[in-house]
Structure formats: C-alpha cells, structure tokens
Write a protein that holds these residues in place. Structure first.
Motif: not given
Length: 124
Positions: A102, A104-105
C-alpha cells in the motif's frame, strides 16, 4: 514477552545502511533525494508494524517514524512481500496492484522506490 521482531527485512535494512555510506549509496542519494517510510508488518498489513525510514536525502536508514515533516511516500507491506520486492523477486507495480503493497503520498516519488536502490543480498 519481549517483542523481538525477527523480520527478514531488518537484516536487509541493516545492509542498506552500509550501502548508503558507500560511493554507490552516495550516488543514489544525489539521484533520488527522497524520503520513504516503510511500515513492515510480520504477517498482516497494519498489524504490529515496524517502521523504518529510508532517507535518500541524508543517506540514512533509521528505525521509527520520520520526524522531519512528512516523508515523500509511505509504504506498507508484510515482511515477506517487502523482502521479495527489495530483492527483486516481486515487481513493485504488481505488488501494488495485488494489494501486497500500500502506498500513501506522492506516487511519482513512490515509483522511484525500486529494487535497484537496495544492495544485492550477499550470497551466504
């Protein structure tokens, strides 16, 4: 019972520390210049994660969350999947599509996180 995280990844990240202090590592730092936070779980993403920061601005690997603002990208995976990705046995894009990783960012920052930033595991 003490939580000794015997993650395969831990040995790999120790090698990464040494790698970043080498000339090849310094070249990486100049070329990439991004900060990644890795949340590595023993079995299931999101549970009992060990957090590492691979700082390719300063050329450091540290255990614990990033403290100088926000990392460019945060990855979550299991120990096994991280090890496969870092050792080049699993393609990061495929891992992402399968949900084994996964992110994020920044996705453009995430795309620079490839197996070639890791030292090749030494044969034992």
């Amino acid at each position: 019972m003490a939580k000794s995280s015997e993650l395969k990844s831990e040995a790999l990240l120790e090698q990464m520390k040494l790698h970043l202090s080498s000339d090849a590592g310094k070249h990486l730092t100049k070329k990439i210049g991004l900060v990644y936070q890795l949340n590595i779980a023993p079995k299931k993403i999101g549970f009992n994660e060990d957090i590492y920061v691979v700082d390719l601005k300063k050329g450091e690997v540290k255990k614990g969350p990033y403290e100088d603002g926000k990392p460019d990208a945060i990855f979550s995976f299991t120990d096994e999947d991280f090890f496969k990705i870092a050792s080049g046995k699993m393609n990061p894009q495929i891992a992402f599509m399968r949900g084994a990783m996964k992110v994020k960012g920044s996705l453009s920052a995430a795309q620079k996180f490839t197996p070639d930033i890791f030292p090749k595991p030494s044969k034992m």
